[in-house]
Scaffold this active site. Structure first.
Site, short mmCIF file in Angstrom:
data_model
loop_
_atom_site.label_atom_id
_atom_site.label_comp_id
_atom_site.label_asym_id
_atom_site.label_seq_id
_atom_site.Cartn_x
_atom_site.Cartn_y
_atom_site.Cartn_z
N SER A 169 2.52 -13.50 0.26
CA SER A 169 1.96 -12.80 -0.80
C SER A 169 0.33 -13.06 -0.62
O SER A 169 -0.32 -11.97 -1.18
CB SER A 169 2.36 -13.59 -2.15
OG SER A 169 3.77 -13.46 -2.34
N ALA A 217 9.11 -5.10 3.37
CA ALA A 217 8.13 -5.03 4.52
C ALA A 217 8.69 -4.84 5.93
O ALA A 217 8.12 -4.57 7.01
CB ALA A 217 7.49 -6.72 4.71
N ASP A 248 3.14 -6.02 -9.03
CA ASP A 248 3.22 -7.18 -8.86
C ASP A 248 3.57 -7.67 -10.20
O ASP A 248 4.39 -6.81 -11.03
CB ASP A 248 2.19 -8.29 -8.42
CG ASP A 248 2.47 -9.37 -7.69
OD1 ASP A 248 2.91 -10.43 -8.41
OD2 ASP A 248 2.45 -9.49 -6.62
N HIS A 299 1.18 -14.85 -10.53
CA HIS A 299 1.20 -14.25 -9.01
C HIS A 299 0.55 -12.93 -8.94
O HIS A 299 -0.29 -12.82 -8.00
CB HIS A 299 2.69 -14.22 -8.62
CG HIS A 299 3.08 -13.87 -7.53
ND1 HIS A 299 3.02 -12.70 -6.83
CD2 HIS A 299 3.35 -14.63 -6.42
CE1 HIS A 299 3.31 -12.67 -5.53
NE2 HIS A 299 3.36 -13.96 -5.17
N ASP A 358 -13.83 -12.84 -14.74
CA ASP A 358 -14.32 -12.29 -13.41
C ASP A 358 -14.13 -10.73 -13.17
O ASP A 358 -14.73 -10.12 -12.52
CB ASP A 358 -13.75 -13.00 -12.06
CG ASP A 358 -14.41 -14.47 -11.91
OD1 ASP A 358 -15.15 -14.84 -12.54
OD2 ASP A 358 -13.61 -15.06 -11.02
#
Length: 441
Positions: free
Chosen positions: A389, A331, A185, A217, A194
């Site tokens: 996404s 895809a 990506d 993104h 995190d």
């Protein structure tokens, strides 16, 4: 334009083709034969294996020669202005089999403004107790087995955000531990708190840009796939929280890449031993168009090598306006698991593309994809986004959970388990495939 160059996505129609060519090589092709044949056509093609030590090395293959050969996948990318040489090589039909134009690909952000009408309708329904939903469009005429009358509704709780409840992830102990999962990506915000204790393997395939994610993104998708809990709140948003994260930056900070950069990232991920590749990227295709034979062969080879490739179906539909668009490239390839998006009411997202093309281009499964909470770039660190996404890394995270539960499973077996264990929904197969993805029990 160089496929690795970062540029802002233009308004209006996005460019589709780079001018380069993808060429599929024969199964028995070797670099020795390729060199000899390319030499006869006055082409200098570099093997990708010679360009591994640094992020800029793939780019050098394009700058210093006429193209590059991804040996693992038997695919060559040949620079522009070599039409006659390519025709000569294809005519000989020895190592060079067929060609396709190289495409630009984009981060599949959800249409944030176009969802306003749908979200407003849903808010009014909840506020005034309206039961009737907007009318369905283009219903699937195929008969279906009996399904639950009332689709489930999921909410955010103090334990987890709604997407994980939709997957029923909290009902099991699988976290994807030890499974290598690659997110290809816009990169990753490496300093995200995190992920402070998480080890990451990273590589950038974009000219002049580090892996660090300025777009956001990629960070959002990575958080959905393998993130943990939000800060110290304890609220969980990541699916496979102990999977090993591999980040390949194949889209620029502007959210743009090309087939060759994607291929480089896929080859890298396979060679690193990643069992799952999540790709929330794509390019729009026309209805009745064919899928990419090159990507489909590549994905089939990757599955044979143990890697499952999962891709976003795309966000081109406007169902509230009566328009359903076809599943995006790549895809739409039969060997890539295509993911549609659902909202928390188990309804198909307004933007989610549908399986319109009978020759490939089906939606295989669906995941949470509307108003999804996850990690984000600095300084916000968190964001709520919508898009196929977002649905795709949920499925990738479940695939990692399945591989923890069934470590000897092949990529094809993981595919089968994903669709077999999906929760059926009273929606067209065209839109949601097997149904809502579910974590293993």
């Amino acid at each position: 334009m160089d496929p690795y160059t970062s540029f802002q996505v233009p308004t209006g129609d996005r460019p589709k083709y780079t001018g380069k060519k993808l060429v599929m090589l024969s199964p028995d092709a070797s670099m020795k034969n390729i060199d000899a044949e390319a030499s006869g056509a006055a082409l200098r093609l570099a093997p990708s294996s010679a360009y591994k030590s640094h992020e800029e090395d793939y780019i050098k293959a394009f700058e210093e020669g006429d193209g590059i050969v991804f040996e693992k996948f038997r695919i060559a990318v040949i620079n522009a202005n070599h039409e006659e040489q390519i025709k000569s090589l294809l005519y000989a039909r020895r190592s060079f089999q067929y060609e396709e134009p190289e495409r630009y690909l984009y981060a599949l952000d959800g249409p944030r403004s176009s969802n306003f009408g749908v979200l407003l309708w849903q808010m009014l329904c909840r506020l005034f107790g309206i039961k009737k939903d907007p009318p369905e469009i283009d219903p699937d005429p195929a008969p279906k087995d009996p399904l639950p009358e009332s689709p489930p509704v999921f909410e955010n709780t103090g334990e987890a955000y709604w997407g994980l409840h939709a997957l029923d992830t909290l009902a099991n102990s699988f976290t994807g531990k030890g499974v290598k999962l690659a997110v290809l990506d816009t990169g990753m915000y490496l300093a995200h708190p995190d992920f402070a204790s998480r080890q990451m393997v990273t590589k950038s395939f974009i000219r002049g840009e580090s892996v660090d994610d300025i777009n956001g993104h990629g960070t959002h998708c990575a958080g959905i796939a393998v993130g943990g809990t939000r800060g110290e709140s304890g609220i969980r948003y990541g699916t496979a929280s102990e999977a090993n994260l591999y980040v390949g930056k194949v889209l620029s900070n502007a959210g743009v890449g090309s087939d060759s950069g994607i291929l480089a990232g896929m080859e890298w991920a396979v060679e690193e031993g990643c069992r799952v590749i999540s790709m929330s990227l794509g390019a729009s295709v026309e209805e009745d168009s064919n899928y990419s034979n090159i990507y489909n062969e590549l994905a089939g080879m990757a599955m044979d090598m143990g890697t499952l490739i999962i891709g976003a179906a795309g966000n081109d539909s406007r169902r509230s306006q009566g328009r359903i668009s076809a599943v995006n490239h790549p895809a739409n390839c039969p060997n890539i698991l295509a993911v549609g998006a659902l909202d928390r009411r188990s309804e198909i997202a307004d933007f989610s593309c549908g399986g319109l093309n009978p020759n490939g281009g089906l939606v295989d499964i669906a995941g949470p994809g509307v108003e999804v909470f996850s990690s984000w770039k600095t300084p916000q660190e968190y964001a709520i986004l919508s898009g196929t996404s977002m649905a795709t890394p949920f499925v990738a995270g479940v695939a990692a959970q399945l591989l923890e539960a069934f470590p000897e499973a092949t990529a094809r077996e993981v595919w089968d388990k994903l669709v077999d264990q999906a929760r059926p929904l009273p929606l067209p197969v065209r839109d949601v495939g097997a149904g809502l993805v579910q974590s293993p029990k």
